[in-house]
Design a protein around this motif. Structure first.
Motif, PDB file in Angstrom:
ATOM      1  N   GLU A 128      -6.385 -17.144 -12.199  1.00 41.84           N
ATOM      2  CA  GLU A 128      -5.696 -15.939 -11.744  1.00 41.84           C
ATOM      3  C   GLU A 128      -4.306 -16.233 -11.193  1.00 41.84           C
ATOM      4  N   ASP A 129      -4.060 -17.494 -10.827  1.00 41.12           N
ATOM      5  CA  ASP A 129      -2.769 -17.878 -10.255  1.00 41.12           C
ATOM      6  C   ASP A 129      -1.829 -18.497 -11.286  1.00 41.12           C
ATOM      7  N   LEU A 130      -2.219 -18.462 -12.570  1.00 38.65           N
ATOM      8  CA  LEU A 130      -1.463 -19.179 -13.601  1.00 38.65           C
ATOM      9  C   LEU A 130      -1.001 -18.247 -14.706  1.00 38.65           C
ATOM     10  N   LEU A 131       0.016 -18.703 -15.442  1.00 38.63           N
ATOM     11  CA  LEU A 131       0.519 -17.987 -16.610  1.00 38.63           C
ATOM     12  C   LEU A 131      -0.227 -18.446 -17.851  1.00 38.63           C
ATOM     13  N   SER A 132      -0.581 -17.505 -18.711  1.00 32.67           N
ATOM     14  CA  SER A 132      -1.177 -17.849 -20.000  1.00 32.67           C
ATOM     15  C   SER A 132      -0.083 -18.130 -21.018  1.00 32.67           C
ATOM     16  N   TRP A 133      -0.482 -18.662 -22.180  1.00 31.07           N
ATOM     17  CA  TRP A 133       0.484 -18.846 -23.265  1.00 31.07           C
ATOM     18  C   TRP A 133       1.147 -17.524 -23.628  1.00 31.07           C
ATOM     19  N   THR A 134       0.372 -16.443 -23.610  1.00 31.73           N
ATOM     20  CA  THR A 134       0.920 -15.119 -23.913  1.00 31.73           C
ATOM     21  C   THR A 134       1.938 -14.708 -22.856  1.00 31.73           C
ATOM     22  N   ASP A 135       1.618 -14.955 -21.578  1.00 34.69           N
ATOM     23  CA  ASP A 135       2.556 -14.634 -20.499  1.00 34.69           C
ATOM     24  C   ASP A 135       3.857 -15.420 -20.657  1.00 34.69           C
ATOM     25  N   MET A 136       3.745 -16.695 -21.003  1.00 34.42           N
ATOM     26  CA  MET A 136       4.939 -17.529 -21.176  1.00 34.42           C
ATOM     27  C   MET A 136       5.821 -16.996 -22.299  1.00 34.42           C
ATOM     28  N   LEU A 137       5.177 -16.582 -23.390  1.00 32.69           N
ATOM     29  CA  LEU A 137       5.937 -16.030 -24.509  1.00 32.69           C
ATOM     30  C   LEU A 137       6.648 -14.750 -24.088  1.00 32.69           C
ATOM     31  N   ASP A 138       5.945 -13.885 -23.360  1.00 28.88           N
ATOM     32  CA  ASP A 138       6.539 -12.615 -22.927  1.00 28.88           C
ATOM     33  C   ASP A 138       7.688 -12.824 -21.954  1.00 28.88           C
ATOM     34  N   GLN A 139       7.533 -13.775 -21.031  1.00 31.89           N
ATOM     35  CA  GLN A 139       8.529 -13.952 -19.974  1.00 31.89           C
ATOM     36  C   GLN A 139       9.683 -14.859 -20.369  1.00 31.89           C
ATOM     37  N   PHE A 140       9.391 -15.879 -21.187  1.00 31.54           N
ATOM     38  CA  PHE A 140      10.411 -16.887 -21.464  1.00 31.54           C
ATOM     39  C   PHE A 140      10.708 -17.066 -22.946  1.00 31.54           C
ATOM     40  N   GLY A 141      10.167 -16.169 -23.790  1.00 32.17           N
ATOM     41  CA  GLY A 141      10.278 -16.346 -25.231  1.00 32.17           C
ATOM     42  C   GLY A 141      11.694 -16.524 -25.739  1.00 32.17           C
ATOM     43  N   ASP A 142      12.651 -15.803 -25.154  1.00 33.98           N
ATOM     44  CA  ASP A 142      14.048 -15.887 -25.628  1.00 33.98           C
ATOM     45  C   ASP A 142      14.699 -17.219 -25.280  1.00 33.98           C
ATOM     46  N   PHE A 143      14.077 -17.980 -24.386  1.00 38.24           N
ATOM     47  CA  PHE A 143      14.684 -19.233 -23.939  1.00 38.24           C
ATOM     48  C   PHE A 143      13.945 -20.472 -24.450  1.00 38.24           C
ATOM     49  N   LEU A 144      12.809 -20.273 -25.108  1.00 35.09           N
ATOM     50  CA  LEU A 144      12.009 -21.407 -25.565  1.00 35.09           C
ATOM     51  C   LEU A 144      12.584 -22.014 -26.836  1.00 35.09           C
ATOM     52  N   PRO A 145      12.342 -23.313 -27.064  1.00 39.01           N
ATOM     53  CA  PRO A 145      12.706 -23.909 -28.353  1.00 39.01           C
ATOM     54  C   PRO A 145      12.042 -23.151 -29.495  1.00 39.01           C
ATOM     55  N   LYS A 146      12.710 -23.116 -30.642  1.00 38.12           N
ATOM     56  CA  LYS A 146      12.254 -22.296 -31.771  1.00 38.12           C
ATOM     57  C   LYS A 146      10.816 -22.628 -32.188  1.00 38.12           C
ATOM     58  N   LYS A 147      10.495 -23.928 -32.301  1.00 40.51           N
ATOM     59  CA  LYS A 147       9.149 -24.316 -32.735  1.00 40.51           C
ATOM     60  C   LYS A 147       8.086 -23.918 -31.719  1.00 40.51           C
ATOM     61  N   MET A 148       8.413 -24.051 -30.446  1.00 40.23           N
ATOM     62  CA  MET A 148       7.444 -23.682 -29.410  1.00 40.23           C
ATOM     63  C   MET A 148       7.211 -22.171 -29.408  1.00 40.23           C
ATOM     64  N   LYS A 149       8.275 -21.411 -29.556  1.00 39.47           N
ATOM     65  CA  LYS A 149       8.135 -19.954 -29.591  1.00 39.47           C
ATOM     66  C   LYS A 149       7.280 -19.520 -30.782  1.00 39.47           C
ATOM     67  N   ALA A 150       7.520 -20.138 -31.949  1.00 44.03           N
ATOM     68  CA  ALA A 150       6.739 -19.797 -33.140  1.00 44.03           C
ATOM     69  C   ALA A 150       5.268 -20.133 -32.934  1.00 44.03           C
ATOM     70  N   PHE A 151       4.979 -21.267 -32.312  1.00 47.13           N
ATOM     71  CA  PHE A 151       3.587 -21.675 -32.072  1.00 47.13           C
ATOM     72  C   PHE A 151       2.895 -20.702 -31.122  1.00 47.13           C
ATOM     73  N   LEU A 152       3.581 -20.315 -30.045  1.00 46.18           N
ATOM     74  CA  LEU A 152       2.979 -19.420 -29.070  1.00 46.18           C
ATOM     75  C   LEU A 152       2.828 -18.004 -29.609  1.00 46.18           C
ATOM     76  N   SER A 153       3.558 -17.680 -30.668  1.00 45.11           N
ATOM     77  CA  SER A 153       3.515 -16.332 -31.230  1.00 45.11           C
ATOM     78  C   SER A 153       2.294 -16.091 -32.118  1.00 45.11           C
ATOM     79  N   ILE A 154       1.601 -17.154 -32.521  1.00 46.96           N
ATOM     80  CA  ILE A 154       0.419 -17.006 -33.370  1.00 46.96           C
ATOM     81  C   ILE A 154      -0.715 -16.344 -32.579  1.00 46.96           C
ATOM     82  N   GLU A 155      -1.349 -15.335 -33.175  1.00 47.27           N
ATOM     83  CA  GLU A 155      -2.504 -14.716 -32.529  1.00 47.27           C
ATOM     84  C   GLU A 155      -3.706 -15.654 -32.576  1.00 47.27           C
TER      85      GLU A 155
END
Length: 289
Positions: A128-155
């Motif tokens: 409950e005190d942590l960010l999920s992969w989905t949360d990270m994508l939503d909050q930091f997606g525009d700043f992540l490396p391209k490959k990491m963003k693509a990986f986190l975007s997979i359902e």
């Protein structure tokens, strides 16, 4: 795949007769078949040949060739032994004429005996005190490396919440430790023990080699290092359910010779030790020109 039902459907193979079973693959963001899928499908095949009163207690496997996402995988099960207490199976996975994976696994009838277990880490952050992969994508997606963003975007049918959140732009070496909470999405109420073990095996191939990268994170990352699972072993201890978050606590004792070794324990939220995992993986740095 978006939920548990879709994951179970992928892991449940088609019986082709003569102990041969066929399955298809799903892309999880890598160019080849995900190793956890091959592991779990192999277990599905093996379980279909074993007395229903026997429970998987260990597996040992080798990844031999990259799997092609576009081709079906055929799993052949050999009955090695059916003894009074244990049953042993060998599973070989093929795509066409190519053998891509081999597994040996053992099943044990239920028995009573002595008990102990290693305790879960004290004072570890709760999900409950942590960010999920989905949360990270939503909050930091525009700043992540391209490959990491693509990986986190997979359902995915699993939500992951890492305890240690690493800034990919902060180039510094880290301790060889990864702790990550995980939870299945969707309906989890009707899973039997065999299905739960197959799903847990699928999940166990996520995150584990990250611990091998951390001690060299100042220069090594997934974007510049060729990485692949070489072998994978698991030991299963206690029954469990997926109704709450579970913790995969991983450490890497050693990396050397373009290989990294990691091992870990999987716990329920209450601290019950469910399984242990060990894996060695390829960690090939960029070739010098």
């Amino acid at each position: 795949m978006k939920n548990t039902t879709e994951l179970v459907n992928i892991l449940t193979l088609e019986d082709q007769g003569d102990n041969n079973f066929s399955g298809i693959s799903k892309d999880i963001g890598s160019p080849n078949v995900f190793g956890g899928q091959v592991l779990a499908q192999s277990l599905n095949a093996a379980y279909r040949t074993v007395n229903s009163k026997r429970i998987l207690h260990s597996l040992h496997s080798y990844f031999l060739e990259p799997g092609n996402l576009e081709l079906p995988i055929v799993y052949n099960v050999q009955t090695i032994r059916d003894g009074g207490s244990f049953s042993t199976r060998r599973v070989t996975a093929h795509q066409g004429e190519k053998t891509i994976f081999i597994l040996a696994c053992s099943f044990h009838k239920k028995e009573e005996g002595y008990e102990h277990q290693m305790p879960v880490k004290k004072e570890i952050k709760q999900p409950e005190d942590l960010l999920s992969w989905t949360d990270m994508l939503d909050q930091f997606g525009d700043f992540l490396p391209k490959k990491m963003k693509a990986f986190l975007s997979i359902e995915r049918p699993i939500e992951f919440k890492p305890v240690q959140v690493v800034n990919p732009f902060d180039k510094k070496d880290l301790p060889p430790v990864v702790d990550v909470w995980f939870k299945l999405k969707g309906d989890r109420s009707n899973l039997n023990l065999a299905q739960k073990q197959q799903i847990l095996t699928y999940i166990s191939d996520y995150n584990i080699l990250t611990a091998c990268l951390y001690p060299n994170a100042s220069k090594a990352h997934f974007g510049n290092t060729q990485m692949a699972s070489l072998d994978h072993s698991m030991w299963f201890y206690r029954d469990f359910d997926f109704n709450d978050w579970m913790l995969f606590s991983i450490e890497s004792p050693n990396s050397y010779g373009a290989r990294g070794f990691a091992c870990g324990n999987i716990y329920t939220r209450e601290g019950k030790l469910v399984a242990s995992v060990a894996q060695e993986g390829l960690m090939r740095p960029p070739r010098k020109k």
